[in-house]
Write a protein that holds these residues in place. Structure first.
Motif, PDB file in Angstrom:
ATOM      1  N   TYR A 156       3.330  -5.089   7.538  1.00 31.06           N
ATOM      2  CA  TYR A 156       4.200  -3.920   7.591  1.00 31.06           C
ATOM      3  C   TYR A 156       4.817  -3.741   8.983  1.00 31.06           C
ATOM      4  O   TYR A 156       5.972  -3.340   9.122  1.00 31.06           O
ATOM      5  N   PHE A 185       8.429   3.770   0.687  1.00 33.18           N
ATOM      6  CA  PHE A 185       6.987   3.655   0.921  1.00 33.18           C
ATOM      7  C   PHE A 185       6.247   4.978   0.969  1.00 33.18           C
ATOM      8  O   PHE A 185       5.023   5.011   0.976  1.00 33.18           O
ATOM      9  N   LYS A 224       4.077   5.510  -2.159  1.00 32.15           N
ATOM     10  CA  LYS A 224       3.828   4.345  -3.031  1.00 32.15           C
ATOM     11  C   LYS A 224       2.685   3.471  -2.524  1.00 32.15           C
ATOM     12  O   LYS A 224       2.152   2.649  -3.262  1.00 32.15           O
ATOM     13  N   ILE A 225       2.361   3.591  -1.259  1.00 36.06           N
ATOM     14  CA  ILE A 225       1.312   2.774  -0.654  1.00 36.06           C
ATOM     15  C   ILE A 225       0.377   3.698   0.112  1.00 36.06           C
ATOM     16  O   ILE A 225       0.710   4.864   0.343  1.00 36.06           O
ATOM     17  N   ALA A 272       2.034   3.324   5.079  1.00 38.09           N
ATOM     18  CA  ALA A 272       3.320   4.030   5.109  1.00 38.09           C
ATOM     19  C   ALA A 272       3.653   4.459   6.530  1.00 38.09           C
ATOM     20  O   ALA A 272       4.801   4.317   6.985  1.00 38.09           O
TER      21      ALA A 272
END
Length: 503
Positions: A27, A57, A60-61, A66
């Motif tokens: 990331y 993001f 969702k994560i 994020a």
């Protein structure tokens, strides 16, 4: 000293936990790369980068990943704006406008590689200064903020909206305040937080939960920039990049006092709600020019001028996170977008925030600054090639990404309608020189103001003296009143006369 050592120990633990996780780097590298790209392309901004990634993001994560993506993009984009400033004399972001003053003359003089090396080093040092200021001061202020009650929270939220409107207005301050009040009015839509009754929904069930933060962010920050970028394609002649991109350690040592002062200024400006990196860069540049023995060289290719602006705009990142984490009041437009990510993850910044999140934010900023530094030194020529991509190609792609990000949060077509509606209003406001950041901050802080203001009145049976009977509240009332009066023309003229007499 015990306090400092305990904070460093907590930071070290959080840093190590993130540093040994390989997913962190996935990331981190991709988000910093994306951030530098957004910063390097004129027309795109750090706020847009953070906003789009919030849509993708945000929830969702896991929150840690994020935050890595969002903070990595934030750090990268503020730094990336220096590329077009130096090579094209077109600031990639507003934060890098002051950088162009000395960066482009250096590039035209055949010192482009040296200028990029200096901005990379200054941005790295600036981010580190702001980050460690965040590590220390956020805990001191958190201790104070735990003693504030509803009246103080309401007045702080109002102060944040008014201050951002004051400082972000291009011409008339009243325009910034109007933008903030529009955002405040938008925050009133939805279920009443105290009585759970619908307000201003006009029977539309979508509005029962109020205006969704991400579509509002996308519409307010992304749509106007994309339309404006397509209407006015900026083409500049790129200066030839000569010399190796390496840190000029001799210059860094010589101008260490300038770098330190700029880091402090950037952090301090960032801590003011709603102000941001562009103001930090100009303030530091102006101070540097005033106090420097070589002030006459500023604007003509001054190394000191370049270091002044670039150190400050990146130091502003850590400063902007202080009011966000302590009070829930974003210190800059990208921090406002970051707060959107906190909200959709049900994390409430402020006195009750989980201390572990703060330590992880600090650790992520340090990792992101190292990643940015390495990328800046060894992959700069890739970003220079990206600069040659026409805006007419990448802006439509960004529009599609924006729409997907907005749609993906709520999963409904209504989010797209909201994004486009807010985008149209924001674009029209831009044309009339109304700042957009106060509107977004009004939407974000409006719910805090609404709930705490009315709760204060409920508890005091409608007695307004609750806002002046407590010392903290009385001080905040005085600050709000002083801020408003300071912008009245008669008061401004009187202040100018007093200043003239004392000069």
């Amino acid at each position: 000293m015990d306090f400092v050592f305990s904070q460093l120990a907590g930071f070290g633990h959080a840093f190590w936990a993130l540093a040994i996780d390989p997913v962190t780097y996935l990331y981190l590298v991709s988000s910093v790369f994306l951030g530098i790209t957004f910063g390097a392309l004129p027309g795109l901004t750090a706020t847009l980068a953070v906003t789009i990634l919030t849509g993708f993001f945000g929830n969702k994560i896991p929150l840690d990943y994020a935050l890595i993506a969002l903070l990595g993009a934030y750090v990268g984009a503020i730094y990336g704006g220096s590329y077009p400033s130096i090579l094209l004399n077109i600031p990639g972001t507003a934060a890098s406008a002051a950088t162009a003053m000395d960066g482009h003359p250096l590039a035209k003089a055949g010192r482009g590689g040296e200028a990029l090396g200096l901005t990379t080093t200054a941005s790295f040092i600036g981010t580190i200064i702001g980050t460690f200021a965040l590590l220390i001061f956020v805990w001191v202020l958190l201790g104070i903020s735990k003693n504030i009650a509803s009246p103080e929270k309401a007045l702080l939220a109002l102060f944040g909206i008014l201050l951002s409107g004051t400082l972000m207005s291009e011409d008339l301050v009243i325009k910034g305040w109007i933008a903030g009040l529009i955002g405040l009015a938008m925050a009133m839509v939805g279920l009443d937080p105290l009585l759970s009754e619908p307000r201003y929904t006009f029977g539309w069930s979508y509005l029962l939960s109020g205006f969704q933060v991400v579509p509002v962010l996308m519409g307010a920050f992304a749509v106007p920039q994309i339309i404006e970028g397509l209407r006015h394609v900026e083409v500049g002649q790129m200066a030839e990049l000569k010399g190796r991109i390496l840190p000029n350690l001799k210059a860094i040592r010589r101008y260490l006092p300038t770098i330190t002062r700029s880091g402090v200024i950037g952090t301090g400006v960032g801590a003011l709600p709603g102000v941001g990196e562009d103001v930090a860069g100009w303030v530091s540049y102006g101070v540097g020019k005033t106090v420097s023995k070589e002030g006459d060289k500023f604007g003509k290719g001054s190394t000191e001028g370049l270091l002044s602006s670039e150190t400050a705009n990146n130091a502003c990142i850590g400063g902007a996170l202080i009011p966000l984490l302590v009070l829930g009041i974003p210190g800059s437009p990208p921090a406002a977008a970051l707060m959107g990510a906190f909200k959709i993850n049900n994390v409430i910044p402020g006195p009750t925030i989980d201390p572990a999140i703060i330590l992880r934010v600090v650790a992520i900023l340090v990792l992101a600054s190292f990643t940015m530094f390495i990328m800046g030194l060894f992959t700069a020529r890739i970003f220079i090639k990206i600069l040659k991509i026409p805006q007419t190609i990448f802006l439509p792609i960004v529009m599609v990404l924006t729409a997907i990000g907005s749609f993906s949060v709520g999963g409904g077509i209504n989010d797209l309608y909201l994004m486009l509606g807010v985008g149209f209003v924001a674009y029209m406001m831009n044309l009339m020189k109304y700042p957009i950041a106060p509107l977004v901050i009004g939407v974000i802080l409006g719910s805090l103001f609404d709930e705490t203001f009315r709760r204060s009145l409920f508890l005091s049976d409608g007695d307004l003296s609750v806002f002046v009977s407590r010392p903290g509240a009385a001080i905040l009332v005085a600050l709000n009143v002083a801020l408003i009066i300071s912008q009245v023309p008669l008061a401004k003229r009187a202040f100018a006369r007093m200043k003239g007499k004392t000069a």
